[in-house]
Design a protein around this motif. Structure first.
Motif, PDB file in Angstrom:
ATOM      1  N   GLN A 251       0.676  -1.169  -0.060  1.00  0.00           N
ATOM      2  CA  GLN A 251       0.033   0.037   0.012  1.00  0.00           C
ATOM      3  C   GLN A 251       0.812   1.166   0.031  1.00  0.00           C
ATOM      4  OE1 GLN A 251      -3.367  -0.290   0.098  1.00  0.00           O
ATOM      5  NE2 GLN A 251      -3.225  -2.523  -0.084  1.00  0.00           N
ATOM      6  N   TRP A 252       2.187   1.078   0.467  1.00  0.00           N
ATOM      7  CA  TRP A 252       2.827   2.353   0.685  1.00  0.00           C
ATOM      8  C   TRP A 252       3.969   2.574  -0.640  1.00  0.00           C
ATOM      9  CZ3 TRP A 252       1.313   5.896   3.636  1.00  0.00           C
ATOM     10  CH2 TRP A 252       0.633   5.451   5.124  1.00  0.00           C
ATOM     11  N   ILE A 253       3.743   1.687  -1.439  1.00  0.00           N
ATOM     12  CA  ILE A 253       4.899   1.229  -2.658  1.00  0.00           C
ATOM     13  C   ILE A 253       4.486   2.083  -3.817  1.00  0.00           C
ATOM     14  CG2 ILE A 253       5.964   0.011  -4.156  1.00  0.00           C
ATOM     15  CD1 ILE A 253       6.308  -2.105  -1.852  1.00  0.00           C
ATOM     16  N   ASP A 254       5.258   2.918  -4.395  1.00  0.00           N
ATOM     17  CA  ASP A 254       4.875   3.605  -5.620  1.00  0.00           C
ATOM     18  C   ASP A 254       5.117   2.850  -6.844  1.00  0.00           C
ATOM     19  OD1 ASP A 254       3.963   6.295  -4.761  1.00  0.00           O
ATOM     20  OD2 ASP A 254       5.586   6.352  -3.954  1.00  0.00           O
ATOM     21  N   VAL A 255       6.324   2.129  -7.042  1.00  0.00           N
ATOM     22  CA  VAL A 255       6.619   1.262  -7.948  1.00  0.00           C
ATOM     23  C   VAL A 255       7.294   0.120  -7.311  1.00  0.00           C
ATOM     24  CG1 VAL A 255       8.065   0.889 -10.011  1.00  0.00           C
ATOM     25  CG2 VAL A 255       7.054   3.048  -9.793  1.00  0.00           C
ATOM     26  N   LEU A 256       6.855  -1.117  -7.700  1.00  0.00           N
ATOM     27  CA  LEU A 256       7.359  -2.389  -7.443  1.00  0.00           C
ATOM     28  C   LEU A 256       7.923  -2.857  -8.674  1.00  0.00           C
ATOM     29  CD1 LEU A 256       7.110  -4.540  -5.182  1.00  0.00           C
ATOM     30  CD2 LEU A 256       5.215  -5.565  -6.217  1.00  0.00           C
ATOM     31  N   VAL A 257       9.327  -3.377  -8.383  1.00  0.00           N
ATOM     32  CA  VAL A 257       9.989  -4.199  -9.238  1.00  0.00           C
ATOM     33  C   VAL A 257      10.095  -5.413  -8.885  1.00  0.00           C
ATOM     34  CG1 VAL A 257      12.193  -4.307 -10.595  1.00  0.00           C
ATOM     35  CG2 VAL A 257      11.559  -2.011  -9.619  1.00  0.00           C
ATOM     36  N   ASP A 258       9.277  -6.319  -9.597  1.00  0.00           N
ATOM     37  CA  ASP A 258       8.928  -7.636  -9.092  1.00  0.00           C
ATOM     38  C   ASP A 258       9.438  -8.785  -9.905  1.00  0.00           C
ATOM     39  OD1 ASP A 258       7.399  -7.995 -11.165  1.00  0.00           O
ATOM     40  OD2 ASP A 258       5.667  -9.198 -10.196  1.00  0.00           O
ATOM     41  N   GLY A 259       9.845 -10.002  -9.537  1.00  0.00           N
ATOM     42  CA  GLY A 259      10.180 -11.078 -10.097  1.00  0.00           C
ATOM     43  C   GLY A 259      11.796 -11.250  -9.808  1.00  0.00           C
ATOM     44  N   PRO A 260      12.176 -12.611  -9.644  1.00  0.00           N
ATOM     45  CA  PRO A 260      13.508 -12.848  -9.473  1.00  0.00           C
ATOM     46  C   PRO A 260      14.445 -12.500 -10.724  1.00  0.00           C
ATOM     47  CG  PRO A 260      12.569 -14.828 -10.382  1.00  0.00           C
ATOM     48  CD  PRO A 260      11.263 -13.963 -10.217  1.00  0.00           C
ATOM     49  N   TYR A 261      15.660 -12.264 -10.365  1.00  0.00           N
ATOM     50  CA  TYR A 261      16.596 -12.113 -11.271  1.00  0.00           C
ATOM     51  C   TYR A 261      17.133 -13.211 -12.017  1.00  0.00           C
ATOM     52  CZ  TYR A 261      21.138 -11.121 -13.824  1.00  0.00           C
ATOM     53  OH  TYR A 261      21.919 -11.005 -14.682  1.00  0.00           O
ATOM     54  N   LEU A 262      16.925 -13.327 -13.694  1.00  0.00           N
ATOM     55  CA  LEU A 262      17.414 -14.407 -14.340  1.00  0.00           C
ATOM     56  C   LEU A 262      18.493 -14.289 -15.233  1.00  0.00           C
ATOM     57  CD1 LEU A 262      13.380 -15.754 -15.078  1.00  0.00           C
ATOM     58  CD2 LEU A 262      15.100 -16.402 -13.205  1.00  0.00           C
ATOM     59  N   SER A 263      19.543 -14.812 -14.806  1.00  0.00           N
ATOM     60  CA  SER A 263      20.637 -14.422 -15.683  1.00  0.00           C
ATOM     61  C   SER A 263      20.448 -14.633 -17.302  1.00  0.00           C
ATOM     62  CB  SER A 263      22.011 -15.251 -15.269  1.00  0.00           C
ATOM     63  OG  SER A 263      21.640 -16.801 -15.189  1.00  0.00           O
ATOM     64  N   HIS A 264      19.770 -15.737 -17.610  1.00  0.00           N
ATOM     65  CA  HIS A 264      19.472 -15.963 -19.045  1.00  0.00           C
ATOM     66  C   HIS A 264      18.614 -14.686 -19.549  1.00  0.00           C
ATOM     67  CE1 HIS A 264      16.247 -18.163 -17.095  1.00  0.00           C
ATOM     68  NE2 HIS A 264      15.527 -17.786 -18.377  1.00  0.00           N
ATOM     69  N   GLU A 265      18.012 -13.956 -18.925  1.00  0.00           N
ATOM     70  CA  GLU A 265      17.057 -12.941 -19.364  1.00  0.00           C
ATOM     71  C   GLU A 265      17.907 -11.582 -18.925  1.00  0.00           C
ATOM     72  OE1 GLU A 265      13.916 -12.779 -20.500  1.00  0.00           O
ATOM     73  OE2 GLU A 265      14.013 -14.967 -20.717  1.00  0.00           O
ATOM     74  N   ARG A 266      19.129 -11.401 -18.696  1.00  0.00           N
ATOM     75  CA  ARG A 266      19.733 -10.255 -18.404  1.00  0.00           C
ATOM     76  C   ARG A 266      19.856  -9.457 -19.492  1.00  0.00           C
ATOM     77  NH1 ARG A 266      25.908  -9.109 -18.380  1.00  0.00           N
ATOM     78  NH2 ARG A 266      25.964  -7.242 -16.796  1.00  0.00           N
ATOM     79  N   SER A 267      19.612  -8.024 -19.426  1.00  0.00           N
ATOM     80  CA  SER A 267      19.821  -7.016 -20.329  1.00  0.00           C
ATOM     81  C   SER A 267      20.212  -5.674 -19.778  1.00  0.00           C
ATOM     82  CB  SER A 267      18.689  -6.734 -21.392  1.00  0.00           C
ATOM     83  OG  SER A 267      18.660  -5.586 -21.990  1.00  0.00           O
ATOM     84  N   LEU A 268      21.174  -5.148 -20.327  1.00  0.00           N
ATOM     85  CA  LEU A 268      21.774  -3.585 -19.997  1.00  0.00           C
ATOM     86  C   LEU A 268      20.856  -2.627 -20.323  1.00  0.00           C
ATOM     87  CD1 LEU A 268      25.722  -4.224 -20.222  1.00  0.00           C
ATOM     88  CD2 LEU A 268      24.234  -4.749 -18.065  1.00  0.00           C
ATOM     89  N   ASP A 269      20.219  -2.923 -21.285  1.00  0.00           N
ATOM     90  CA  ASP A 269      19.206  -1.966 -22.158  1.00  0.00           C
ATOM     91  C   ASP A 269      17.793  -1.816 -21.057  1.00  0.00           C
ATOM     92  OD1 ASP A 269      20.946  -1.730 -24.039  1.00  0.00           O
ATOM     93  OD2 ASP A 269      19.946  -3.287 -25.233  1.00  0.00           O
ATOM     94  N   LEU A 270      17.686  -2.476 -20.152  1.00  0.00           N
ATOM     95  CA  LEU A 270      16.460  -2.457 -19.372  1.00  0.00           C
ATOM     96  C   LEU A 270      16.433  -1.053 -18.262  1.00  0.00           C
ATOM     97  CD1 LEU A 270      15.905  -6.082 -18.596  1.00  0.00           C
ATOM     98  CD2 LEU A 270      14.632  -4.769 -20.157  1.00  0.00           C
ATOM     99  N   LEU A 271      15.238  -0.291 -18.200  1.00  0.00           N
ATOM    100  CA  LEU A 271      15.345   0.536 -17.108  1.00  0.00           C
ATOM    101  C   LEU A 271      15.074   0.210 -15.781  1.00  0.00           C
ATOM    102  CD1 LEU A 271      15.076   3.743 -16.795  1.00  0.00           C
ATOM    103  CD2 LEU A 271      12.603   3.546 -17.395  1.00  0.00           C
ATOM    104  N   TYR A 272      15.968   0.364 -14.878  1.00  0.00           N
ATOM    105  CA  TYR A 272      15.950  -0.012 -13.399  1.00  0.00           C
ATOM    106  C   TYR A 272      15.564  -1.481 -12.931  1.00  0.00           C
ATOM    107  CZ  TYR A 272      15.039   4.991 -13.630  1.00  0.00           C
ATOM    108  OH  TYR A 272      15.266   6.385 -13.729  1.00  0.00           O
ATOM    109  N   ARG A 273      16.040  -2.278 -14.073  1.00  0.00           N
ATOM    110  CA  ARG A 273      15.793  -3.683 -13.705  1.00  0.00           C
ATOM    111  C   ARG A 273      16.992  -4.623 -14.358  1.00  0.00           C
ATOM    112  NH1 ARG A 273      11.609  -5.493 -17.588  1.00  0.00           N
ATOM    113  NH2 ARG A 273      11.587  -3.751 -19.193  1.00  0.00           N
ATOM    114  N   GLY A 274      17.148  -5.793 -13.838  1.00  0.00           N
ATOM    115  CA  GLY A 274      18.332  -6.603 -14.528  1.00  0.00           C
ATOM    116  C   GLY A 274      18.111  -7.598 -15.431  1.00  0.00           C
TER     117      GLY A 274
END
Length: 168
Positions: free
Chosen positions: A119-142
């Motif tokens: 209820q207090w969070i504006d933006v939730l970045v959810d989900g596990p980090y998956l190395s095979h889905e890694r990208s340096l082009d993503l905004l604020y996530r891995g």
């Protein structure tokens, strides 16, 4: 209230938009291979602090406009983080939270303290980090599987609404 931390970064520029106070909790059950913060995994690591110490840091730098809850796994200490997130919002700051859980998992388990924190969070970045889905082009996530969820809109409409960054 006591909280176990890996650390606090008073002027982060990489954990969400603008200058932010980033709170890194200690302890994570996920153990994602390739995690950016593996030193935060052990539940007996880090150090104990009081939430009031973190809240006192808010407003020390007028350029800091937001608070980011990260880890470790913030949802493991949701009750203490509610105090921090509430204090941030009361000061007009936005709150971002990084979790290895998906929003659907959090809703399904329905733990009261985690539901309160959402209820207090504006933006939730959810989900596990998956190395095979890694990208340096993503905004604020891995990794591509992670989502930037606009929590106020999501809670209001009852379905996942993604965060849209402001146009430059």
């Amino acid at each position: 209230m006591k909280i176990r931390l890996a650390g606090v970064e008073p002027e982060s520029i990489v954990d969400g938009p603008g200058y932010r106070l980033a709170v890194f909790t200690q302890g994570c059950p996920h153990g994602c291979p390739g995690c950016h913060n593996p030193q935060t995994h052990r539940f007996d690591g880090g150090y104990e602090a009081d939430t009031q110490e973190i809240i006192a840091q808010m407003g020390l730098n007028p350029l800091v406009r937001g608070v980011t809850l990260s880890g470790g796994e913030p949802m493991m200490q949701a009750e203490a983080l509610c105090e921090i997130a509430q204090a941030a919002r009361e000061r007009g700051m936005n709150v971002w939270c990084y979790t290895g859980y998906t929003l659907e998992e959090l809703i399904k388990e329905a733990k009261p303290e985690r539901m309160r924190l959402l209820q207090w969070i504006d933006v939730l970045v959810d989900g596990p980090y998956l190395s095979h889905e890694r990208s340096l082009d993503l905004l604020y996530r891995g990794s591509r599987n992670q989502r930037l969820i606009d929590m106020p809109r999501t809670l209001a409409c009852g379905q996942v609404c993604l965060y849209t960054p402001p146009a430059w």
